[in-house]
Design a protein around this motif. Structure first.
Motif, PDB file in Angstrom:
ATOM      1  N   TRP A 177      -1.004  -0.674 -18.481  1.00 21.88           N
ATOM      2  CA  TRP A 177      -1.010  -1.683 -17.420  1.00 21.88           C
ATOM      3  C   TRP A 177      -2.404  -2.266 -17.215  1.00 21.88           C
ATOM      4  CZ3 TRP A 177       1.941   1.687 -13.337  1.00 21.88           C
ATOM      5  CH2 TRP A 177       3.273   1.822 -13.734  1.00 21.88           C
ATOM      6  N   GLY A 178      -3.402  -1.561 -17.648  1.00 23.22           N
ATOM      7  CA  GLY A 178      -4.778  -2.013 -17.463  1.00 23.22           C
ATOM      8  C   GLY A 178      -5.665  -0.830 -17.144  1.00 23.22           C
ATOM      9  N   ALA A 179      -6.958  -1.054 -17.200  1.00 19.57           N
ATOM     10  CA  ALA A 179      -7.927   0.027 -17.019  1.00 19.57           C
ATOM     11  C   ALA A 179      -8.002   0.527 -15.586  1.00 19.57           C
ATOM     12  CB  ALA A 179      -9.301  -0.420 -17.487  1.00 19.57           C
ATOM     13  N   GLY A 180      -7.605  -0.276 -14.641  1.00 15.90           N
ATOM     14  CA  GLY A 180      -7.695   0.140 -13.242  1.00 15.90           C
ATOM     15  C   GLY A 180      -6.765  -0.664 -12.369  1.00 15.90           C
ATOM     16  N   LEU A 181      -6.797  -0.372 -11.080  1.00 11.67           N
ATOM     17  CA  LEU A 181      -5.890  -1.018 -10.138  1.00 11.67           C
ATOM     18  C   LEU A 181      -6.139  -2.513  -9.994  1.00 11.67           C
ATOM     19  CD1 LEU A 181      -5.822   1.739  -7.385  1.00 11.67           C
ATOM     20  CD2 LEU A 181      -4.138   1.330  -9.184  1.00 11.67           C
ATOM     21  N   SER A 182      -7.297  -2.976 -10.403  1.00 14.65           N
ATOM     22  CA  SER A 182      -7.583  -4.412 -10.309  1.00 14.65           C
ATOM     23  C   SER A 182      -6.693  -5.226 -11.244  1.00 14.65           C
ATOM     24  CB  SER A 182      -9.052  -4.685 -10.604  1.00 14.65           C
ATOM     25  OG  SER A 182      -9.372  -4.264 -11.911  1.00 14.65           O
ATOM     26  N   ALA A 183      -6.026  -4.565 -12.203  1.00 15.12           N
ATOM     27  CA  ALA A 183      -5.136  -5.266 -13.123  1.00 15.12           C
ATOM     28  C   ALA A 183      -4.013  -5.983 -12.377  1.00 15.12           C
ATOM     29  CB  ALA A 183      -4.554  -4.290 -14.142  1.00 15.12           C
ATOM     30  N   PHE A 184      -3.572  -5.430 -11.243  1.00 14.04           N
ATOM     31  CA  PHE A 184      -2.484  -6.040 -10.473  1.00 14.04           C
ATOM     32  C   PHE A 184      -2.950  -6.477  -9.085  1.00 14.04           C
ATOM     33  CE2 PHE A 184       0.655  -3.123 -12.883  1.00 14.04           C
ATOM     34  CZ  PHE A 184       0.660  -3.985 -13.975  1.00 14.04           C
ATOM     35  N   CYS A 241       0.841  -1.202   0.000  1.00 18.32           N
ATOM     36  CA  CYS A 241       0.000   0.000   0.000  1.00 18.32           C
ATOM     37  C   CYS A 241       0.876   1.253   0.000  1.00 18.32           C
ATOM     38  CB  CYS A 241      -0.909   0.005   1.236  1.00 18.32           C
ATOM     39  SG  CYS A 241      -2.202  -1.258   1.208  1.00 18.32           S
ATOM     40  N   ALA A 242       1.912   1.254   0.820  1.00 16.38           N
ATOM     41  CA  ALA A 242       2.817   2.407   0.887  1.00 16.38           C
ATOM     42  C   ALA A 242       3.497   2.635  -0.463  1.00 16.38           C
ATOM     43  CB  ALA A 242       3.850   2.198   1.990  1.00 16.38           C
ATOM     44  N   ASP A 243       3.869   1.562  -1.159  1.00 11.86           N
ATOM     45  CA  ASP A 243       4.478   1.694  -2.490  1.00 11.86           C
ATOM     46  C   ASP A 243       3.512   2.354  -3.465  1.00 11.86           C
ATOM     47  OD1 ASP A 243       6.791   0.334  -1.637  1.00 11.86           O
ATOM     48  OD2 ASP A 243       6.028  -1.617  -2.306  1.00 11.86           O
ATOM     49  N   TYR A 244       2.263   1.912  -3.460  1.00 13.77           N
ATOM     50  CA  TYR A 244       1.271   2.482  -4.377  1.00 13.77           C
ATOM     51  C   TYR A 244       1.122   3.986  -4.167  1.00 13.77           C
ATOM     52  CZ  TYR A 244      -0.656  -1.461  -6.934  1.00 13.77           C
ATOM     53  OH  TYR A 244      -0.835  -2.495  -7.815  1.00 13.77           O
ATOM     54  N   ALA A 245       1.100   4.412  -2.906  1.00 16.73           N
ATOM     55  CA  ALA A 245       0.962   5.842  -2.621  1.00 16.73           C
ATOM     56  C   ALA A 245       2.232   6.598  -2.999  1.00 16.73           C
ATOM     57  CB  ALA A 245       0.638   6.046  -1.146  1.00 16.73           C
ATOM     58  N   ALA A 246       3.395   6.072  -2.602  1.00 17.86           N
ATOM     59  CA  ALA A 246       4.665   6.751  -2.866  1.00 17.86           C
ATOM     60  C   ALA A 246       4.960   6.854  -4.360  1.00 17.86           C
ATOM     61  CB  ALA A 246       5.798   6.024  -2.153  1.00 17.86           C
ATOM     62  N   LEU A 247       4.584   5.837  -5.106  1.00 19.61           N
ATOM     63  CA  LEU A 247       4.845   5.819  -6.552  1.00 19.61           C
ATOM     64  C   LEU A 247       3.719   6.468  -7.359  1.00 19.61           C
ATOM     65  CD1 LEU A 247       6.255   2.184  -6.741  1.00 19.61           C
ATOM     66  CD2 LEU A 247       7.558   4.322  -6.930  1.00 19.61           C
ATOM     67  N   ALA A 248       2.688   6.966  -6.675  1.00 18.82           N
ATOM     68  CA  ALA A 248       1.528   7.619  -7.309  1.00 18.82           C
ATOM     69  C   ALA A 248       0.799   6.688  -8.272  1.00 18.82           C
ATOM     70  CB  ALA A 248       1.926   8.927  -8.005  1.00 18.82           C
ATOM     71  N   PHE A 249       0.770   5.383  -7.918  1.00 19.54           N
ATOM     72  CA  PHE A 249      -0.006   4.430  -8.706  1.00 19.54           C
ATOM     73  C   PHE A 249      -1.488   4.570  -8.408  1.00 19.54           C
ATOM     74  CE2 PHE A 249       3.598   1.029  -9.014  1.00 19.54           C
ATOM     75  CZ  PHE A 249       4.249   1.822  -9.938  1.00 19.54           C
ATOM     76  N   CYS A 250      -1.809   5.100  -7.218  1.00 17.92           N
ATOM     77  CA  CYS A 250      -3.213   5.245  -6.835  1.00 17.92           C
ATOM     78  C   CYS A 250      -3.482   6.666  -6.370  1.00 17.92           C
ATOM     79  CB  CYS A 250      -3.568   4.250  -5.729  1.00 17.92           C
ATOM     80  SG  CYS A 250      -2.773   4.584  -4.139  1.00 17.92           S
ATOM     81  N   SER A 251      -4.748   6.991  -6.302  1.00 17.97           N
ATOM     82  CA  SER A 251      -5.208   8.284  -5.797  1.00 17.97           C
ATOM     83  C   SER A 251      -5.777   8.079  -4.393  1.00 17.97           C
ATOM     84  CB  SER A 251      -6.302   8.818  -6.726  1.00 17.97           C
ATOM     85  OG  SER A 251      -7.057   9.807  -6.098  1.00 17.97           O
ATOM     86  N   SER A 252      -5.592   9.046  -3.524  1.00 19.59           N
ATOM     87  CA  SER A 252      -6.137   8.920  -2.167  1.00 19.59           C
ATOM     88  C   SER A 252      -7.661   8.881  -2.176  1.00 19.59           C
ATOM     89  CB  SER A 252      -5.639  10.060  -1.280  1.00 19.59           C
ATOM     90  OG  SER A 252      -6.103  11.296  -1.778  1.00 19.59           O
ATOM     91  N   ALA A 253      -8.275   9.329  -3.254  1.00 25.27           N
ATOM     92  CA  ALA A 253      -9.730   9.292  -3.385  1.00 25.27           C
ATOM     93  C   ALA A 253     -10.212   7.962  -3.975  1.00 25.27           C
ATOM     94  CB  ALA A 253     -10.213  10.442  -4.260  1.00 25.27           C
ATOM     95  N   GLY A 254      -9.277   7.098  -4.342  1.00 32.86           N
ATOM     96  CA  GLY A 254      -9.611   5.822  -4.970  1.00 32.86           C
ATOM     97  C   GLY A 254      -9.310   5.868  -6.452  1.00 32.86           C
ATOM     98  N   GLY A 255      -9.026   4.746  -7.032  1.00 28.00           N
ATOM     99  CA  GLY A 255      -8.719   4.679  -8.457  1.00 28.00           C
ATOM    100  C   GLY A 255      -7.246   4.909  -8.739  1.00 28.00           C
ATOM    101  N   THR A 256      -6.939   5.037 -10.022  1.00 27.95           N
ATOM    102  CA  THR A 256      -5.546   5.162 -10.441  1.00 27.95           C
ATOM    103  C   THR A 256      -4.988   6.547 -10.128  1.00 27.95           C
ATOM    104  OG1 THR A 256      -6.238   5.804 -12.663  1.00 27.95           O
ATOM    105  CG2 THR A 256      -5.822   3.464 -12.283  1.00 27.95           C
TER     106      THR A 256
END
Length: 118
Positions: free
Chosen positions: A83-90, A60-75
């Motif tokens: 990589w795919g349409a959304g975070l469910s790809a990985f 989870c910390a990696d996703y936030a630090a690398l800006a793979f996700c938004s704090s509001a949800g989603g990419t």
């Protein structure tokens, strides 16, 4: 959060009646000192799965630090559509980052109790 005192204890207030509930007030004060509607305050949050990782071992910390996700949800900004349409790809075996991670808009929200059984 500004949390008021309970309106009763085991022998006084709203707890005098059998099988009753006691309650307390709840207010929301921002870091600017202003009062806001309770719905604007965020409760604490806990990642839904301790030690979650995606299929590549990112946390989870990696996703936030690398800006793979938004704090509001989603990419997030760094997510590539290839990589795919959304975070469910990985998604890991326990779900995707936006379902499991507080930093990605998921997790389990815990708001203060305003009522409880006596």
């Amino acid at each position: 959060w500004i949390i008021g005192d309970w309106d009763g204890d085991l022998r006084w207030g709203s707890c005098q009646e059998p099988n009753s509930n006691r309650s307390r007030s709840l207010s929301c004060r921002g870091s600017d000192g202003e009062l806001y509607p309770v719905g604007r305050c965020a409760g604490s949050c806990r990642d839904s799965v301790d030690g979650w990782t995606d299929v590549y071992g990112n946390t989870c910390a990696d996703y936030a630090a690398l800006a793979f996700c938004s704090s509001a949800g989603g990419t997030g900004q760094a997510w590539r559509t290839t990589w795919g349409a959304g975070l469910s790809a990985f998604a890991g075996s326990s779900g995707s980052a936006d379902e499991v991670c507080c930093l990605c808009g998921g997790g389990t929200r815990i708001d203060p109790l305003t009522t409880e059984p006596c």
